[in-house]
Design an enzyme around this catalytic site. Structure first.
Site, PDB file in Angstrom:
ATOM      1  N   SER A  49      -6.150  22.606   4.901  1.00  0.00           N
ATOM      2  CA  SER A  49      -7.334  23.472   4.902  1.00  0.00           C
ATOM      3  C   SER A  49      -8.087  23.369   6.231  1.00  0.00           C
ATOM      4  CB  SER A  49      -8.269  23.126   3.736  1.00  0.00           C
ATOM      5  OG  SER A  49      -8.695  21.783   3.820  1.00  0.00           O
ATOM      6  N   HIS A  50      -7.732  22.391   7.077  1.00  0.00           N
ATOM      7  CA  HIS A  50      -8.417  22.230   8.359  1.00  0.00           C
ATOM      8  C   HIS A  50      -7.473  22.054   9.535  1.00  0.00           C
ATOM      9  CE1 HIS A  50     -11.594  21.795   5.442  1.00  0.00           C
ATOM     10  NE2 HIS A  50     -12.382  22.258   6.393  1.00  0.00           N
ATOM     11  N   ARG A  54      -7.154  27.112  10.497  1.00  0.00           N
ATOM     12  CA  ARG A  54      -8.501  27.355  11.022  1.00  0.00           C
ATOM     13  C   ARG A  54      -8.515  28.051  12.386  1.00  0.00           C
ATOM     14  NH1 ARG A  54     -12.789  26.923   7.450  1.00  0.00           N
ATOM     15  NH2 ARG A  54     -12.114  25.525   5.813  1.00  0.00           N
ATOM     16  N   PHE A 123     -15.849  22.205  12.157  1.00  0.00           N
ATOM     17  CA  PHE A 123     -14.969  23.161  11.476  1.00  0.00           C
ATOM     18  C   PHE A 123     -13.703  22.451  11.007  1.00  0.00           C
ATOM     19  CE2 PHE A 123     -12.792  27.534  11.763  1.00  0.00           C
ATOM     20  CZ  PHE A 123     -13.541  28.051  10.716  1.00  0.00           C
ATOM     21  N   LEU A 126     -13.126  15.385   8.221  1.00  0.00           N
ATOM     22  CA  LEU A 126     -13.953  14.294   8.778  1.00  0.00           C
ATOM     23  C   LEU A 126     -13.164  13.019   9.046  1.00  0.00           C
ATOM     24  CD1 LEU A 126     -16.600  15.853   8.269  1.00  0.00           C
ATOM     25  CD2 LEU A 126     -17.508  13.753   7.335  1.00  0.00           C
ATOM     26  N   THR A 162     -20.510  22.679   1.660  1.00  0.00           N
ATOM     27  CA  THR A 162     -19.505  21.887   0.934  1.00  0.00           C
ATOM     28  C   THR A 162     -19.581  20.418   1.363  1.00  0.00           C
ATOM     29  OG1 THR A 162     -17.961  22.802   2.544  1.00  0.00           O
ATOM     30  CG2 THR A 162     -17.877  23.705   0.331  1.00  0.00           C
ATOM     31  N   ASP A 190      -9.968  25.421   0.930  1.00  0.00           N
ATOM     32  CA  ASP A 190      -8.956  25.502  -0.128  1.00  0.00           C
ATOM     33  C   ASP A 190      -9.154  26.740  -0.995  1.00  0.00           C
ATOM     34  OD1 ASP A 190      -7.268  23.278   0.378  1.00  0.00           O
ATOM     35  OD2 ASP A 190      -8.846  21.946  -0.333  1.00  0.00           O
ATOM     36  N   HIS A 232     -24.670  16.684 -11.892  1.00  0.00           N
ATOM     37  CA  HIS A 232     -25.894  16.271 -11.168  1.00  0.00           C
ATOM     38  C   HIS A 232     -25.616  15.121 -10.194  1.00  0.00           C
ATOM     39  CE1 HIS A 232     -25.720  13.509 -14.620  1.00  0.00           C
ATOM     40  NE2 HIS A 232     -26.406  12.663 -13.876  1.00  0.00           N
ATOM     41  N   ASP A 309      -3.243   7.731   1.370  1.00  0.00           N
ATOM     42  CA  ASP A 309      -1.797   7.468   1.229  1.00  0.00           C
ATOM     43  C   ASP A 309      -0.973   8.729   1.486  1.00  0.00           C
ATOM     44  OD1 ASP A 309      -2.226   4.853   0.603  1.00  0.00           O
ATOM     45  OD2 ASP A 309      -1.682   5.007  -1.529  1.00  0.00           O
ATOM     46  N   ARG A 310      -1.431   9.835   0.902  1.00  0.00           N
ATOM     47  CA  ARG A 310      -0.686  11.090   1.062  1.00  0.00           C
ATOM     48  C   ARG A 310      -0.619  11.478   2.544  1.00  0.00           C
ATOM     49  NH1 ARG A 310      -1.968  15.940   2.301  1.00  0.00           N
ATOM     50  NH2 ARG A 310      -4.122  15.237   2.487  1.00  0.00           N
TER      51      ARG A 310
HETATM   52  P1  NDP Z   1      -9.420  16.348  -1.600  1.00  0.00           P
HETATM   53  O1  NDP Z   1     -10.066  16.519  -2.913  1.00  0.00           O
HETATM   54  O2  NDP Z   1      -8.086  16.943  -1.389  1.00  0.00           O
HETATM   55  O3  NDP Z   1      -9.290  14.794  -1.255  1.00  0.00           O
HETATM   56  C1  NDP Z   1     -10.427  14.002  -1.161  1.00  0.00           C
HETATM   57  C2  NDP Z   1     -10.069  12.552  -0.944  1.00  0.00           C
HETATM   58  O4  NDP Z   1      -9.475  12.038  -2.132  1.00  0.00           O
HETATM   59  C3  NDP Z   1      -9.041  12.336   0.166  1.00  0.00           C
HETATM   60  O5  NDP Z   1      -9.356  11.165   0.847  1.00  0.00           O
HETATM   61  C4  NDP Z   1      -7.724  12.225  -0.614  1.00  0.00           C
HETATM   62  O6  NDP Z   1      -6.746  11.454   0.068  1.00  0.00           O
HETATM   63  C5  NDP Z   1      -8.188  11.517  -1.852  1.00  0.00           C
HETATM   64  N1  NDP Z   1      -7.349  11.789  -3.016  1.00  0.00           N
HETATM   65  C6  NDP Z   1      -6.869  12.981  -3.435  1.00  0.00           C
HETATM   66  N2  NDP Z   1      -6.158  12.827  -4.563  1.00  0.00           N
HETATM   67  C7  NDP Z   1      -6.192  11.513  -4.867  1.00  0.00           C
HETATM   68  C8  NDP Z   1      -5.651  10.721  -5.912  1.00  0.00           C
HETATM   69  N3  NDP Z   1      -4.927  11.259  -6.898  1.00  0.00           N
HETATM   70  N4  NDP Z   1      -5.893   9.397  -5.913  1.00  0.00           N
HETATM   71  C9  NDP Z   1      -6.638   8.818  -4.922  1.00  0.00           C
HETATM   72  N5  NDP Z   1      -7.164   9.513  -3.895  1.00  0.00           N
HETATM   73  C10 NDP Z   1      -6.957  10.852  -3.882  1.00  0.00           C
HETATM   74  O7  NDP Z   1     -10.389  16.819  -0.415  1.00  0.00           O
HETATM   75  P2  NDP Z   1     -11.521  17.914  -0.397  1.00  0.00           P
HETATM   76  O8  NDP Z   1     -10.894  19.156  -0.916  1.00  0.00           O
HETATM   77  O9  NDP Z   1     -12.735  17.415  -1.042  1.00  0.00           O
HETATM   78  O10 NDP Z   1     -11.772  18.049   1.169  1.00  0.00           O
HETATM   79  C11 NDP Z   1     -10.712  18.479   2.005  1.00  0.00           C
HETATM   80  C12 NDP Z   1     -11.078  18.360   3.433  1.00  0.00           C
HETATM   81  O11 NDP Z   1     -12.005  19.355   3.766  1.00  0.00           O
HETATM   82  C13 NDP Z   1     -11.695  17.033   3.869  1.00  0.00           C
HETATM   83  O12 NDP Z   1     -10.948  16.548   4.951  1.00  0.00           O
HETATM   84  C14 NDP Z   1     -13.100  17.389   4.316  1.00  0.00           C
HETATM   85  O13 NDP Z   1     -13.602  16.659   5.410  1.00  0.00           O
HETATM   86  C15 NDP Z   1     -12.909  18.842   4.720  1.00  0.00           C
HETATM   87  N6  NDP Z   1     -14.177  19.550   4.661  1.00  0.00           N
HETATM   88  C16 NDP Z   1     -14.839  19.810   5.832  1.00  0.00           C
HETATM   89  C17 NDP Z   1     -16.059  20.432   5.811  1.00  0.00           C
HETATM   90  C18 NDP Z   1     -16.844  20.651   7.054  1.00  0.00           C
HETATM   91  O14 NDP Z   1     -17.970  21.100   6.976  1.00  0.00           O
HETATM   92  N7  NDP Z   1     -16.313  20.355   8.222  1.00  0.00           N
HETATM   93  C19 NDP Z   1     -16.666  20.874   4.556  1.00  0.00           C
HETATM   94  C20 NDP Z   1     -15.902  20.503   3.389  1.00  0.00           C
HETATM   95  C21 NDP Z   1     -14.696  19.888   3.448  1.00  0.00           C
HETATM   96  P3  NDP Z   1      -5.488  12.192   0.794  1.00  0.00           P
HETATM   97  O15 NDP Z   1      -6.072  12.873   2.006  1.00  0.00           O
HETATM   98  O16 NDP Z   1      -4.531  11.099   1.112  1.00  0.00           O
HETATM   99  O17 NDP Z   1      -4.945  13.192  -0.192  1.00  0.00           O
HETATM  100  O1  PYC Z   2     -13.592  23.745   3.847  1.00  0.00           O
HETATM  101  O2  PYC Z   2     -15.580  23.730   2.943  1.00  0.00           O
HETATM  102  C1  PYC Z   2     -14.835  23.769   3.912  1.00  0.00           C
HETATM  103  C2  PYC Z   2     -15.439  23.840   5.269  1.00  0.00           C
HETATM  104  C3  PYC Z   2     -16.697  24.198   5.596  1.00  0.00           C
HETATM  105  C4  PYC Z   2     -16.788  24.098   6.966  1.00  0.00           C
HETATM  106  C5  PYC Z   2     -15.583  23.684   7.448  1.00  0.00           C
HETATM  107  N1  PYC Z   2     -14.785  23.520   6.384  1.00  0.00           N
END
Ligand code: NDP
Ligand code: PYC
Length: 339
Positions: A49-50, A54, A123, A126, A162, A190, A232, A309-310
């Site tokens: 997703s990043h 992007r 964008f 993290l 987000t 996503d 909440h 891990d993934r």
């Molecule tokens: P996910 O829900 O895919 O994953 C969140 C975390 O949980 C990761 O560290 C992931 O590890 C871990 N994880 C996932 N599944 C499991 C599991 N079954 N057991 C244990 N750990 C698990 O991520 P999000 O969808 O919440 O976010 C995706 C990305 O989007 C992030 O990198 C975030 O920084 C980015 N983002 C950026 C924004 C911005 O403003 N720049 C805004 C919002 C999101 P693993 O990676 O190994 O799967």
């Molecule tokens: O995936 O939510 C997101 C996001 C917002 C800004 C960058 N990524």
């Protein structure tokens, strides 16, 4: 549906391609390298997703003049353990890297230090920001706010971004413990990918423009909103990110900047906060061992895997076979790189 044809690129090849795209779009040489490394790292680790997904958004924001790819950050020393950085309407990563060495120096001197980045666009994921701290034995926590697309728990209109939170700690005998997660039920990236692929979301992630629950990603993107994760509780963490990422840094809240009239703007213009700790100051020489211990205990207790891990499995595969890219997407990237 037939599988898309994949072409494998080495990490360096992908970085060069992305660097050229940034250079073609008014990004300075220093910043182009930083952004290309960041974006290629996301793709390599399977943070799809990043990653290259992007690139059109980066290009659109840059071409429209919404973000300054050549911005030169200003670093301000605000005390023994506090740095402020004004990204000057540029991307966060170059701003953060401009102050990173100074931050680590402060952490080594004081045991802890804070960096507050404002007037910045983030964008990306993290984890690339925090993981390198743990690689050098430090603990790091970072938050960034984004753009209003999350309705507060029980609320009626989108207010929070987000707003991801990422944490990294060194772990004995293994890659650092790193998690990186949005505080919304799902990242906006996503949702966009699901919409593009014609997939439905799980229930409980978003609402449509009338505030009704929906699993349709298009309805969420078209005037609807996401929900915080965990009711909440996630809501309070999303709000905390607004406080640390915006109120404390001097950046905009996710709902505060207006890009509605700036055609092409796609990169959120907000703030980012880092807290970095030297665990040796805890007087606990076995810190990294203890991190490994609690991670192992969690796995022994039945946790299916650790966060990160993934990514590490995907990274190892990419080191062996190259980074797989859809042939069609790669052609689009090559066209952008050709200028
Ligand atoms: P996910 O829900 O895919 O994953 C969140 C975390 O949980 C990761 O560290 C992931 O590890 C871990 N994880 C996932 N599944 C499991 C599991 N079954 N057991 C244990 N750990 C698990 O991520 P999000 O969808 O919440 O976010 C995706 C990305 O989007 C992030 O990198 C975030 O920084 C980015 N983002 C950026 C924004 C911005 O403003 N720049 C805004 C919002 C999101 P693993 O990676 O190994 O799967
Ligand atoms: O995936 O939510 C997101 C996001 C917002 C800004 C960058 N990524």
């Amino acid at each position: 549906m037939a599988e898309a044809t994949k072409v494998h690129l080495s990490f360096d090849e992908l970085v060069s391609l992305l660097e050229q795209i940034f250079l073609n779009n008014n990004v300075s040489a220093t910043n182009a390298r930083i952004l290309a490394l960041n974006c290629a790292s996301c793709e390599r680790d399977g943070s799809f997703s990043h990653g290259v997904f992007r690139v059109p958004g980066y290009v659109s924001s840059l071409k429209s003049g919404w973000v300054d790819g050549a911005a030169v950050p200003e670093v301000e020393d605000c005390g023994p353990a506090f740095l402020r950085v004004n990204a000057n309407n540029g991307f966060t990563q170059p701003a953060f890297l401009a102050a990173r060495d100074q931050l680590v120096e402060k952490v080594k001197t004081n045991g802890v230090a804070v960096m507050a980045v404002r007037r910045s666009h983030h964008f990306s994921a993290l984890w690339p920001d925090v993981e390198p701290f743990a690689d050098q034995g430090l603990v790091a926590l970072s938050v960034v706010n984004s753009f209003a697309c999350v309705v507060p728990h029980g609320g009626k209109k989108a207010l929070f971004g987000t707003n991801p939170v990422a944490f990294a700690a060194p772990r004995e005998g293994a890659p650092p413990f790193v998690f990186d997660q949005a505080t919304s039920a799902i990242a906006n990236g996503d949702v966009q990918m699901a919409a593009r692929e014609g997939k439905q979301l799980k229930p409980g992630m978003g609402v449509d423009r009338d505030g009704q629950p929906t699993t349709d990603p298009k309805a969420i993107l078209d005037g609807g909103a996401l929900l915080p994760f965990g009711g909440h509780k996630g809501n309070s963490i999303a709000l905390m990110v607004e406080i640390l990422g915006a109120a404390l840094t001097g950046g905009y809240f996710s709902s505060e900047f207006d890009w509605s009239t700036h055609e092409g703007a796609q990169t959120p213009y907000t703030g980012q906060m880092f807290i970095v700790i030297d665990p040796e100051r805890g007087g606990n020489a076995v810190f990294q061992h203890r991190v490994a211990e609690i991670c192992d205990l969690a796995l022994d207790a039945g946790q299916e895997r650790l966060p990160g891990d993934r990514r590490h499995v995907t990274r190892a595969l990419a080191a062996k076979d190259g980074i797989p890219l859809d042939a069609e997407n790669l052609e689009k990237l090559r066209t952008l790189a050709a200028g």
